[in-house]
Design an enzyme around this catalytic site. Structure first.
Site, short mmCIF file in Angstrom:
data_model
loop_
_atom_site.label_atom_id
_atom_site.label_comp_id
_atom_site.label_asym_id
_atom_site.label_seq_id
_atom_site.Cartn_x
_atom_site.Cartn_y
_atom_site.Cartn_z
CD GLU A 38 32.79 42.19 47.70
OE1 GLU A 38 32.32 41.31 46.95
OE2 GLU A 38 33.07 43.33 47.29
CE1 TYR A 121 34.91 39.82 43.04
CE2 TYR A 121 33.39 39.12 44.79
CZ TYR A 121 33.87 40.09 43.92
OH TYR A 121 33.33 41.33 43.93
CG ASP A 139 33.40 39.74 39.17
OD1 ASP A 139 34.11 40.11 38.19
OD2 ASP A 139 32.56 40.48 39.69
#
Ligand code: SF4
Length: 351
Positions: A38, A121, A139
């Protein structure tokens, strides 16, 4: 439009049967690897991230390996990805988790969100993919799908828009948050793409508002909070000996065409009465006896107008444009005025 519940189950069913997107971190449950992927994915396309991810995992298979690594070596591996602050924060976080959490990735959303380099996020992605927590990811892929399917015209860039999209995404989340989050992101990346979405293969085609109304290319709305240009208008209410007021029709292509206004000087800042006097009467030595009587503010789409009003008993101190007219006070209402002038006239009892 189908119900929220049906939307989620249709999406999951697409995910199970038609989602062929393969990524090395998919189905991963190790929080370290999920976090690493991520961080690498922030502001970077998945295809570009894949070799970096594999390289990092190969060199640092656990968070302890990464925490112990030499800074320079890590930055070298990062080379080409840009946004080097991400790399710096990644190292800080790896070391914090090893010292503060004994190498165990924190498993509650609040603590995950508090880690350096982890925003909303990323925290939702780690929380749901690694720990099955009930947090929806939001997102660009997610907002695009939601904006088009539900026909949402609210800007995704405004603070309120962001909150509303986050609330909607959360309300759509079924029990299986990890699968659903993966499904909607893949759906946005593979089917409901920014350009030329594959509506023919889309299970939502029959209910999608954007598809039904031909607004696919208009959604999502990304308008930034508007930056308005500020204009300063100085109006001088000229009154002659008969008590009539001087007005002029606006004829240029500027705002307020064909509306009437008092004598006007526009500047790039607010002027005092003496500055205004010099500006409108530069050749005469005697200062005009301008009396400040009030201000108004009007917001237009791309500009804000700050209007200052002054009074002057007119005795030919100024050369007036020939197209102006002298109007009796009781006839003022027969003329069309911009909102700001109406408001001023009402407040100062000209109407
Ligand atoms: S029909 Fe087209 S625009 Fe609508 S959700 Fe499906 S892919 Fe996106």
């Amino acid at each position: 439009m189908i119900s929220k519940k049906l939307f989620s189950s249709k999406l999951l069913s697409w995910h199970r049967s038609e989602n062929y997107r393969i990524l090395p971190w998919k189905k991963e449950t190790d929080p370290y690897k999920i976090w690493l992927s991520e961080i690498l994915l922030q502001q970077t396309r998945a295809a570009q991230v894949i070799p970096y991810y594999l390289n990092f995992i190969g060199n640092y298979p656990t968070i302890f390996h990464l925490a112990k690594a030499n800074d320079e070596e890590v930055f070298r591996l990062w080379q080409g990805l840009g946004y080097y602050n991400r790399c710096k924060n990644m190292l800080l976080t790896a070391r914090l988790i090893c010292t503060h959490y004994n190498g165990q990735f924190p498993s509650n959303h609040e603590e995950i969100l508090a880690l350096k380099g982890v925003g909303k996020y990323t925290a939702a992605a780690i929380a749901s993919f690694a720990f099955g927590l009930h947090f929806a990811v939001v997102d660009g892929n997610v907002t695009r799908v939601l904006a088009r399917y539900f026909g949402i015209t609210e800007s995704i860039s405004s603070a309120l828009g962001k909150k509303n999209f986050a609330d909607l995404a959360q309300s759509l989340l079924p029990k299986n948050s990890a699968d659903y989050n993966q499904a909607i992101m893949d759906f946005g990346a593979e089917i409901c793409t920014p350009v030329a979405p594959k509506c023919t293969y889309c299970p939502f085609q029959a209910d999608c508002v954007a598809h039904q109304t031909g607004t696919i290319n208009l959604l999502p709305v990304k308008e930034k909070n508007k930056v308005r240009k500020t204009r300063y208008f100085h109006f001088v209410i000229l009154k002659n000996e008969e008590g009539n007021l001087w007005l002029q029709e606006r004829t240029s292509k500027d705002i307020w065409p064909h509306l009437f206004v008092p004598y006007l000087l526009e500047t790039n800042k607010t002027l005092t009465p003496s500055e205004l006097s010099k500006s409108i009467n530069p050749s005469k030595r005697k200062t005009l006896n301008l009396q400040f009587i009030g201000s108004e503010k009007q917001l237009l789409t791309h500009q804000q107008i700050i209007s200052h009003f002054f009074r002057l008993n007119f005795k030919n101190q100024l050369t007036l444009p020939p197209e102006g007219v002298w109007v009796k006070k009781e006839n003022l209402r027969n003329y069309p005025f911009p909102k700001t002038i109406i408001s001023f006239f009402e407040k100062s009892l000209y109407f």
